[in-house]
Design an enzyme around this catalytic site. Sequence first.
Site, PDB file in Angstrom:
ATOM      1  N   CYS A   2       0.792  -1.326  -0.123  1.00  0.00           N
ATOM      2  CA  CYS A   2       0.055  -0.013   0.014  1.00  0.00           C
ATOM      3  C   CYS A   2       0.701   1.280   0.007  1.00  0.00           C
ATOM      4  O   CYS A   2       1.854   1.310   0.601  1.00  0.00           O
ATOM      5  CB  CYS A   2      -1.031   0.089   1.446  1.00  0.00           C
ATOM      6  SG  CYS A   2      -1.947  -1.399   1.524  1.00  0.00           S
ATOM      7  N   ARG A  27       5.174   0.004  -5.775  1.00  0.00           N
ATOM      8  CA  ARG A  27       5.174  -0.744  -4.580  1.00  0.00           C
ATOM      9  C   ARG A  27       4.055  -1.899  -4.680  1.00  0.00           C
ATOM     10  O   ARG A  27       4.293  -2.764  -3.854  1.00  0.00           O
ATOM     11  CB  ARG A  27       4.691   0.125  -3.336  1.00  0.00           C
ATOM     12  CG  ARG A  27       5.615   1.293  -3.368  1.00  0.00           C
ATOM     13  CD  ARG A  27       4.870   2.322  -2.253  1.00  0.00           C
ATOM     14  NE  ARG A  27       4.705   1.922  -1.111  1.00  0.00           N
ATOM     15  CZ  ARG A  27       5.543   1.879   0.077  1.00  0.00           C
ATOM     16  NH1 ARG A  27       6.848   2.604  -0.188  1.00  0.00           N
ATOM     17  NH2 ARG A  27       5.154   1.415   1.214  1.00  0.00           N
ATOM     18  N   TRP A  74      -2.857  -2.763  -1.545  1.00  0.00           N
ATOM     19  CA  TRP A  74      -2.453  -4.343  -1.960  1.00  0.00           C
ATOM     20  C   TRP A  74      -3.213  -5.049  -0.861  1.00  0.00           C
ATOM     21  O   TRP A  74      -3.028  -5.231   0.374  1.00  0.00           O
ATOM     22  CB  TRP A  74      -0.957  -4.189  -1.741  1.00  0.00           C
ATOM     23  CG  TRP A  74      -0.189  -5.272  -2.418  1.00  0.00           C
ATOM     24  CD1 TRP A  74      -0.013  -5.942  -3.504  1.00  0.00           C
ATOM     25  CD2 TRP A  74      -0.012  -6.629  -1.523  1.00  0.00           C
ATOM     26  NE1 TRP A  74       0.550  -6.855  -3.756  1.00  0.00           N
ATOM     27  CE2 TRP A  74       0.442  -7.528  -2.522  1.00  0.00           C
ATOM     28  CE3 TRP A  74      -0.143  -7.038  -0.006  1.00  0.00           C
ATOM     29  CZ2 TRP A  74       1.083  -8.935  -2.280  1.00  0.00           C
ATOM     30  CZ3 TRP A  74       0.426  -8.240   0.104  1.00  0.00           C
ATOM     31  CH2 TRP A  74       0.999  -8.939  -0.637  1.00  0.00           C
ATOM     32  N   ASN A  98      -1.713   1.839   5.551  1.00  0.00           N
ATOM     33  CA  ASN A  98      -0.742   0.799   5.108  1.00  0.00           C
ATOM     34  C   ASN A  98      -0.454   0.080   6.414  1.00  0.00           C
ATOM     35  O   ASN A  98       0.134   0.742   7.263  1.00  0.00           O
ATOM     36  CB  ASN A  98       0.578   1.520   4.497  1.00  0.00           C
ATOM     37  CG  ASN A  98       1.585   0.641   4.094  1.00  0.00           C
ATOM     38  OD1 ASN A  98       1.401  -0.539   4.139  1.00  0.00           O
ATOM     39  ND2 ASN A  98       2.880   1.183   4.011  1.00  0.00           N
ATOM     40  N   GLY A  99      -0.353  -1.195   6.324  1.00  0.00           N
ATOM     41  CA  GLY A  99       0.078  -1.941   7.553  1.00  0.00           C
ATOM     42  C   GLY A  99      -1.193  -3.006   7.967  1.00  0.00           C
ATOM     43  O   GLY A  99      -1.917  -3.304   6.891  1.00  0.00           O
ATOM     44  N   GLU A 482      18.536 -17.734  -7.060  1.00  0.00           N
ATOM     45  CA  GLU A 482      18.150 -16.306  -7.554  1.00  0.00           C
ATOM     46  C   GLU A 482      17.635 -16.216  -8.953  1.00  0.00           C
ATOM     47  O   GLU A 482      16.644 -15.595  -9.363  1.00  0.00           O
ATOM     48  CB  GLU A 482      19.305 -15.172  -7.386  1.00  0.00           C
ATOM     49  CG  GLU A 482      18.940 -13.650  -7.773  1.00  0.00           C
ATOM     50  CD  GLU A 482      17.854 -13.032  -7.059  1.00  0.00           C
ATOM     51  OE1 GLU A 482      17.470 -13.734  -6.093  1.00  0.00           O
ATOM     52  OE2 GLU A 482      17.711 -12.025  -7.442  1.00  0.00           O
ATOM     53  N   LYS A 486      13.818 -15.089 -10.014  1.00  0.00           N
ATOM     54  CA  LYS A 486      13.520 -14.088 -11.060  1.00  0.00           C
ATOM     55  C   LYS A 486      12.465 -14.691 -11.997  1.00  0.00           C
ATOM     56  O   LYS A 486      11.807 -14.085 -12.362  1.00  0.00           O
ATOM     57  CB  LYS A 486      14.881 -13.760 -11.895  1.00  0.00           C
ATOM     58  CG  LYS A 486      15.813 -12.930 -10.786  1.00  0.00           C
ATOM     59  CD  LYS A 486      15.374 -11.528 -10.647  1.00  0.00           C
ATOM     60  CE  LYS A 486      14.467 -11.211  -9.615  1.00  0.00           C
ATOM     61  NZ  LYS A 486      15.287 -10.935  -8.286  1.00  0.00           N
ATOM     62  N   GLU A 489       9.141 -15.299 -10.590  1.00  0.00           N
ATOM     63  CA  GLU A 489       8.233 -14.162 -10.190  1.00  0.00           C
ATOM     64  C   GLU A 489       7.652 -13.358 -11.516  1.00  0.00           C
ATOM     65  O   GLU A 489       6.702 -12.839 -11.218  1.00  0.00           O
ATOM     66  CB  GLU A 489       8.846 -13.254  -9.109  1.00  0.00           C
ATOM     67  CG  GLU A 489      10.178 -12.438  -9.427  1.00  0.00           C
ATOM     68  CD  GLU A 489      10.636 -11.864  -8.393  1.00  0.00           C
ATOM     69  OE1 GLU A 489       9.898 -11.211  -7.473  1.00  0.00           O
ATOM     70  OE2 GLU A 489      11.955 -11.681  -8.297  1.00  0.00           O
ATOM     71  N   HIS A 505      19.594 -37.201  -5.478  1.00  0.00           N
ATOM     72  CA  HIS A 505      18.806 -37.487  -4.429  1.00  0.00           C
ATOM     73  C   HIS A 505      17.266 -37.138  -4.218  1.00  0.00           C
ATOM     74  O   HIS A 505      16.701 -37.001  -3.263  1.00  0.00           O
ATOM     75  CB  HIS A 505      19.357 -36.613  -2.986  1.00  0.00           C
ATOM     76  CG  HIS A 505      20.954 -37.301  -2.804  1.00  0.00           C
ATOM     77  ND1 HIS A 505      21.280 -38.222  -2.208  1.00  0.00           N
ATOM     78  CD2 HIS A 505      22.094 -36.567  -3.271  1.00  0.00           C
ATOM     79  CE1 HIS A 505      22.659 -38.229  -2.305  1.00  0.00           C
ATOM     80  NE2 HIS A 505      22.997 -37.241  -2.959  1.00  0.00           N
ATOM     81  N   LYS A 604       6.574  -4.420  -4.268  1.00  0.00           N
ATOM     82  CA  LYS A 604       7.738  -4.131  -4.106  1.00  0.00           C
ATOM     83  C   LYS A 604       8.383  -4.066  -2.826  1.00  0.00           C
ATOM     84  O   LYS A 604       9.345  -4.606  -2.466  1.00  0.00           O
ATOM     85  CB  LYS A 604       8.173  -2.563  -4.892  1.00  0.00           C
ATOM     86  CG  LYS A 604       9.427  -2.363  -4.886  1.00  0.00           C
ATOM     87  CD  LYS A 604      10.237  -3.377  -5.868  1.00  0.00           C
ATOM     88  CE  LYS A 604      11.925  -2.813  -5.775  1.00  0.00           C
ATOM     89  NZ  LYS A 604      12.629  -4.012  -6.045  1.00  0.00           N
TER      90      LYS A 604
HETATM   91  C1  F6R Z   1      12.553 -10.354  -5.525  1.00  0.00           C
HETATM   92  C2  F6R Z   1      12.387  -9.205  -4.488  1.00  0.00           C
HETATM   93  C3  F6R Z   1      12.027  -9.640  -3.211  1.00  0.00           C
HETATM   94  C4  F6R Z   1      12.734  -9.046  -2.150  1.00  0.00           C
HETATM   95  C5  F6R Z   1      12.160  -9.242  -0.791  1.00  0.00           C
HETATM   96  C6  F6R Z   1      12.927  -8.424   0.083  1.00  0.00           C
HETATM   97  O1  F6R Z   1      12.788  -9.995  -7.025  1.00  0.00           O
HETATM   98  O2  F6R Z   1      12.585  -8.489  -4.970  1.00  0.00           O
HETATM   99  O3  F6R Z   1      12.521 -11.123  -2.983  1.00  0.00           O
HETATM  100  O4  F6R Z   1      14.102  -9.275  -2.239  1.00  0.00           O
HETATM  101  O5  F6R Z   1      10.828  -8.772  -0.417  1.00  0.00           O
HETATM  102  O6  F6R Z   1      12.960  -6.846   0.156  1.00  0.00           O
HETATM  103  P1  F6R Z   1      13.892  -5.896   0.696  1.00  0.00           P
HETATM  104  O7  F6R Z   1      15.213  -6.281  -0.239  1.00  0.00           O
HETATM  105  O8  F6R Z   1      13.334  -4.787   0.232  1.00  0.00           O
HETATM  106  O9  F6R Z   1      13.945  -6.109   2.135  1.00  0.00           O
END
Ligand code: F6R
Length: 609
Positions: A2, A27, A74, A98-99, A482, A486, A489, A505, A604
Amino acid sequence: MCGIVAAVADRNIVPVLLEGLRKLEYRGYDSAGLALIDDSGLRRLRAVGRVAELTAQVDETHAAGNTGIAHTRWATHGVPCERNAHPHISGGLAVVHNGIIENHESLRSRLKDLAYVFTSDTDTEVVAHLIAHELKTESDLLAAVRRAVAQLQGAYAIAVVREADPSRLVVAREGAPLLLGLSGNGLYAASDASALVQVTRRMVYLENGDCAELTRDGYRIARVDGTPVERPESESQLSADAIELGNYRHYMQKEIFEQPVALANTLEMLGAARSIQPGIFGAESEELLRGVRQVLIIACGTSYHAGLVARYWLESIAGVACSVEVASEYRYRDSVADPRTLVVTISQSGETADTLAALHYAKSLGMHRTLCICNVPESSLVRENSLRFITRAGPEIGVASTKAFTTQLAALYLLTLVLAKVRDRLDAEQEAGELLAMRHLPMAVSMILELEPQIREWAECFSMKQHALFLGRGRHYPIAMEGALKLKEISYIHAEAYPAGELKHGPLALVDREMPVIAVAPNDVLLEKLKSNLQEVRARGGELWVFADADSEMKESDGIHVLHLPEHYGALSALLHVVPLQLLAYHVALVRGTDVDKPRNLAKSVTVE
Ligand code: F6R
């Protein structure tokens, strides 16, 4: 997650609110809304979907006003729909939030007993009714908000306007970000500075437990108990250009290609030095780091993967024991604490609720040597650590983290070198060599980015797949993780990463002609072992896509595709091998036509638990 924008000014603030919401779109959100006080009283507009839908409503209704609050939601409590979109209204006042209010159920039943009628499924609506209820015995809006938030458990940033008080805005924060923007012709509040640089660079960051009243003439801040407080004003360094898309198609693409500059900026303080100063982590860092017995890294998602890579570096180069924990697990785990542990939190945003809570928990266990690696200097996390390193990646808007990750790795490598130095494990010659290798990183990333045309061709072959396996060994196993994150997501292809030695395994059972297997295969001591693992895949008909170093003797053959990176990168190769995986995920998502910068269901900045 949010986003909040709020304003009280001597002009129509609707364009500012809408532009602010657009800047907060990154966000993540599923509906948007605003409330204004205009000549006819309190007016609310809400829309499911994009801010553009809300803008269309504003245009249609010619909505305008000098005082207002706006929000991108959100969904957490209640599905995304207009009824659940913010602002929520009670008795002539409107609230955005927000929260998560954890005690919303008990508050809701108490308020229902008091005859308040609920029209949404949200936890936020209890806040609106609570404030309205307090206003029955308290005429001052700020005092009523203070009394209401004192009853809340959980995390909140809220903004409130009231029909009967048309030139006043009240905000409060606890566990979710909120800042004030000061300008000559109005006062503003928002979840982050990017929403406000359109009108001002003068910011005041609120602390947890702060409530503030804003009018056109000024503001005052008080703690929840009413004690007045002052918070310092700072000048935001955020450049408006940095949050523009420019010639790129997506923010993710822009941010992948910004990595050489992001790394150069992050490493700028090294200059041409042949030695590294512990002071880069803060004034008291040398003394604090010297006494460290072990390192505990805490983070989420991509930042967690950076921590996993760092463990290999810290143990092998600095000779210090290191454990890495997912923040949401660590914060609820009974663990054994050693006060001589260096607790390292890693976060792009510095507002991730789980990471903040895990840090609080670590401190409560008596671990006070804390260092954060973070991309947002004004964030909550930065303010809560004794040592800090700010990565200078610039604003990261795409939900999928890219340049934040590589700059985090650069920071973690610097930490490794500093710890190695204070532990007498790095002689002057090695130190100079390591710094030279780090200075080469921007150039090395630029050369890897030139592989984009080949990676684009590979991406075509993945677009129809439902699943993918990523393999790596040693410090490249977290890079495989990672790469899988990527891909899943942003393209919604189910992807899993395994240490290649684990294949037989269990996961080998999944391998057939339909399962693409992506291998991170740098030319290191584990390469021969990795090759044997890849043979196991090939023997089961699996098709291999291998990212190798320049000097790896890996040849293309039937069912084995090999892409050679331009050089051999030694210990830093993990940082470089992630770049082609970012490009692969980006191009697969493009072919599949997904919303690259705002993938479904994701936000985000994860400011709630
Ligand atoms: C994936 C991604 C998330 C963030 C995670 C932590 O691409 O961006 O997995 O890495 O939500 O966010 P931060 O780094 O802001 O604590």
